[in-house]
Write a protein that holds these residues in place. Sequence first.
Motif, mmCIF file in Angstrom:
data_model
loop_
_atom_site.group_PDB
_atom_site.id
_atom_site.type_symbol
_atom_site.label_atom_id
_atom_site.label_comp_id
_atom_site.label_asym_id
_atom_site.label_seq_id
_atom_site.Cartn_x
_atom_site.Cartn_y
_atom_site.Cartn_z
ATOM 1 N N MET A 1 1.359 -3.520 52.262
ATOM 2 C CA MET A 1 2.321 -2.644 52.299
ATOM 3 C C MET A 1 2.380 -2.318 50.598
ATOM 4 S SD MET A 1 6.016 -2.353 53.573
ATOM 5 C CE MET A 1 6.119 -1.100 54.331
ATOM 6 N N ILE A 2 2.842 -0.964 50.202
ATOM 7 C CA ILE A 2 2.819 -0.458 48.915
ATOM 8 C C ILE A 2 4.193 -1.005 48.208
ATOM 9 C CG2 ILE A 2 2.777 1.446 47.462
ATOM 10 C CD1 ILE A 2 1.086 2.783 49.558
ATOM 11 N N ASP A 3 4.141 -1.538 47.268
ATOM 12 C CA ASP A 3 5.240 -2.016 46.611
ATOM 13 C C ASP A 3 5.876 -0.836 45.757
ATOM 14 O OD1 ASP A 3 7.304 -3.690 45.827
ATOM 15 O OD2 ASP A 3 6.065 -4.425 44.127
ATOM 16 N N PHE A 4 7.037 -0.249 46.109
ATOM 17 C CA PHE A 4 7.754 0.960 45.338
ATOM 18 C C PHE A 4 8.832 0.539 44.680
ATOM 19 C CE2 PHE A 4 10.657 4.472 45.765
ATOM 20 C CZ PHE A 4 9.670 5.242 44.792
ATOM 21 N N ASN A 5 8.982 0.863 43.558
ATOM 22 C CA ASN A 5 9.751 0.497 42.613
ATOM 23 C C ASN A 5 10.664 1.534 41.694
ATOM 24 O OD1 ASN A 5 12.116 -0.708 41.227
ATOM 25 N ND2 ASN A 5 10.769 -2.210 39.889
ATOM 26 N N ILE A 6 11.674 1.829 41.982
ATOM 27 C CA ILE A 6 12.275 3.307 41.711
ATOM 28 C C ILE A 6 12.408 3.118 40.151
ATOM 29 C CG2 ILE A 6 14.782 2.658 41.868
ATOM 30 C CD1 ILE A 6 13.529 6.088 42.760
ATOM 31 N N ASP A 7 12.431 1.995 39.663
ATOM 32 C CA ASP A 7 12.726 1.881 37.962
ATOM 33 C C ASP A 7 11.518 2.058 37.304
ATOM 34 O OD1 ASP A 7 15.304 0.938 38.425
ATOM 35 O OD2 ASP A 7 14.748 -1.207 38.609
ATOM 36 N N ASN A 8 10.464 2.106 38.060
ATOM 37 C CA ASN A 8 9.049 2.392 37.567
ATOM 38 C C ASN A 8 8.870 3.869 37.104
ATOM 39 O OD1 ASN A 8 7.987 -0.014 37.247
ATOM 40 N ND2 ASN A 8 7.117 0.150 39.055
ATOM 41 N N TYR A 9 9.603 4.577 38.019
ATOM 42 C CA TYR A 9 9.456 6.234 37.838
ATOM 43 C C TYR A 9 10.875 6.713 36.846
ATOM 44 C CZ TYR A 9 6.060 5.925 41.490
ATOM 45 O OH TYR A 9 5.124 5.797 42.179
ATOM 46 N N LEU A 10 11.687 5.966 36.707
ATOM 47 C CA LEU A 10 13.151 6.309 36.225
ATOM 48 C C LEU A 10 13.004 5.925 34.672
ATOM 49 C CD1 LEU A 10 15.783 6.433 38.785
ATOM 50 C CD2 LEU A 10 14.637 8.290 38.012
ATOM 51 N N ARG A 11 12.278 4.937 34.434
ATOM 52 C CA ARG A 11 12.106 4.561 32.984
ATOM 53 C C ARG A 11 11.907 5.711 31.975
ATOM 54 N NH1 ARG A 11 7.345 3.308 30.774
ATOM 55 N NH2 ARG A 11 5.701 3.499 32.247
ATOM 56 N N ILE A 12 12.698 5.567 30.967
ATOM 57 C CA ILE A 12 12.225 6.493 29.766
ATOM 58 C C ILE A 12 12.141 5.579 28.644
ATOM 59 C CG2 ILE A 12 13.475 8.225 28.427
ATOM 60 C CD1 ILE A 12 15.053 9.061 30.851
ATOM 61 N N SER A 13 11.017 5.919 27.903
ATOM 62 C CA SER A 13 10.650 5.092 26.806
ATOM 63 C C SER A 13 10.598 6.002 25.542
ATOM 64 C CB SER A 13 9.336 4.381 26.936
ATOM 65 O OG SER A 13 8.426 5.452 27.018
ATOM 66 N N LEU A 14 10.999 5.571 24.509
ATOM 67 C CA LEU A 14 10.973 6.073 23.128
ATOM 68 C C LEU A 14 9.687 6.872 22.926
ATOM 69 C CD1 LEU A 14 12.816 7.189 21.037
ATOM 70 C CD2 LEU A 14 12.227 4.894 19.586
#
Length: 171
Positions: A1-14
């Motif tokens: 199964m694919i490991d999906f993490n919403i934090d990876n998509y919502l992270r904002i870096s400088l």
Amino acid sequence: MIDFNIDNYLRISLTDVILVCISTALIVLFAKHFFWNKIIALVKKRQDLIQENINASIELKEEALETKAAYDEKMKGIGKEAHAIIESAKQQANQEKAQILSEANAQATRIKDAAHEDIERDKRKAEAAMKSAISDVAIEVAKNIVQKEMDEKTQEAYVDAFIEQAGNNEW
């Protein structure tokens, strides 16, 4: 199964924000350098075209209002002209009516005069016929008187008969 993490998509870096700002600034500078004048010219041309259409529609509206005013004025004139034509037709009809009545009265007068003349002519003929009949009777009486010797009584009887016969022939 694919490991999906919403934090990876919502992270904002400088660094991502800085890179996006720099790339956007470069795109804007590139577009301004190569395309800005063309875009402004296109927008200006479009504005001018729209303004021309607005001006043309205003002119057409003014022309339409002038045409409508002229049409309304012409319709008023046509109404007056139609009224004048109707009045003229009424006057002509009244003149024709008067002429027809005059001709009818004249014809009636002629017919009446002709009838009176016919009556007078018939009256004169009747009088002439009566005179002729009376004279014929008088001649007959005279013949009878001359042929017979008569006395005074016979003569009176003949005169009375003559007067009676003349009275019967009157109208």
